[in-house]
Design a protein around this motif. Structure first.
Motif, short mmCIF file in Angstrom:
data_model
loop_
_atom_site.label_atom_id
_atom_site.label_comp_id
_atom_site.label_asym_id
_atom_site.label_seq_id
_atom_site.Cartn_x
_atom_site.Cartn_y
_atom_site.Cartn_z
N ALA A 65 0.82 -1.21 0.00
CA ALA A 65 0.00 0.00 0.00
C ALA A 65 0.86 1.26 0.00
O ALA A 65 0.55 2.24 -0.69
N ALA A 75 -5.83 -0.21 -4.32
CA ALA A 75 -5.52 -0.84 -3.05
C ALA A 75 -4.91 -2.21 -3.32
O ALA A 75 -5.14 -2.80 -4.38
N LEU A 124 -4.23 -5.61 -7.74
CA LEU A 124 -4.46 -4.25 -7.27
C LEU A 124 -5.91 -3.89 -7.58
O LEU A 124 -6.34 -3.93 -8.73
N GLY A 126 -9.71 -1.58 -6.89
CA GLY A 126 -10.19 -0.21 -6.77
C GLY A 126 -10.58 0.42 -8.08
O GLY A 126 -11.05 1.56 -8.13
#
Length: 247
Positions: A65, A75, A124, A126
């Protein structure tokens, strides 16, 4: 006859769209440096972040992160290690032209004809599309050769066909895009494959650092449209920096 005409029309439209994307990407500026990024194995600029990088297992070099660009909106999700005996192989996509197979193989190191000795990846999350960052280790000389092979395949496989394990042959197209001028070698490409009813899209950025490769893959679904079909240069830089410890 009508089916053949429709198929040629669809293929022409896909290739034409990819050619337009290629033109747009050639003018792409790196928002960090303000300069144009290098494509393929070299750009005439002195690359940074090269060399063998720090020692350690690929898992230790995956993005966390705190490594993500502040404005990425991403995220850190699950991680995967390769080889993984417990991981069941999925359906393998095959290219009709053997020299094009390497472009599809880079999407999954667990199924590649020339797999890494070991690798690790992190998802990853988001975004309305899937982003995966990998660090892969190869035998001496193999990483450099893979970058050269990919560079040649992109041009040769601009318009060809592929299929799933038990499917029919459908179109496969590529477009070259720019990657950050980092590492010892680099290549980037976009893939479109499937059919007009079920088209898949992905962007693949590959950066060589000694005997390792950083591979950042974005897979785009229908809901995401064109979003994510071009590389995130800041994210690629961040993963290379995590491996090399250099800006």
């Amino acid at each position: 006859m009508a089916t053949g005409i429709a198929r040629r029309t669809r293929t022409t439209a896909v290739v034409g769209g990819m050619a337009l994307l290629s033109v747009l990407l050639v003018g792409c500026e790196d928002s960090i440096t303000g300069g144009k990024e290098g494509a393929g194995g070299g750009s005439g600029q002195q690359p940074f972040g090269g060399g063998k990088g720090a020692k350690g297992d690929p898992t230790s070099f995956l993005l966390t992160a705190k490594d993500l660009p502040s404005d990425s909106g991403l995220a850190v999700g699950p991680t995967t290690t390769y080889p993984d005996p417990a991981r069941a192989p999925g359906p393998k996509a095959a290219a009709q032209d053997p020299q094009c197979q390497v472009l599809l193989d880079m999407l999954d190191p667990g199924q590649a004809a020339l797999p890494p000795a070991k690798a690790a990846s992190v998802d990853l999350t988001g975004k309305p599309y899937q982003v995966t960052s990998l660090v892969e280790e190869y035998a001496p000389g193999q990483a450099q050769q893979l970058v050269a092979t990919l560079t040649s395949a992109i041009a040769a496989c601009h318009d060809t066909k592929s299929r799933a394990a038990d499917g029919s042959w459908e179109y496969l197209g590529t477009v070259s895009f720019m990657t950050p001028t980092v590492g010892d070698g680099r290549v980037g490409y976009g893939l479109r494959w499937g059919s007009s009813r079920s088209e898949k899209k992905a962007s693949v950025a590959v950066v060589q650092v000694g005997d390792r490769l950083v591979v950042v893959i974005t897979r785009v679904n229908d809901q995401a449209g064109e979003a994510g079909s071009t590389p995130d240069l800041a994210l690629i830089r961040a993963q290379v920096k995590k491996l090399t410890g250099k800006d």
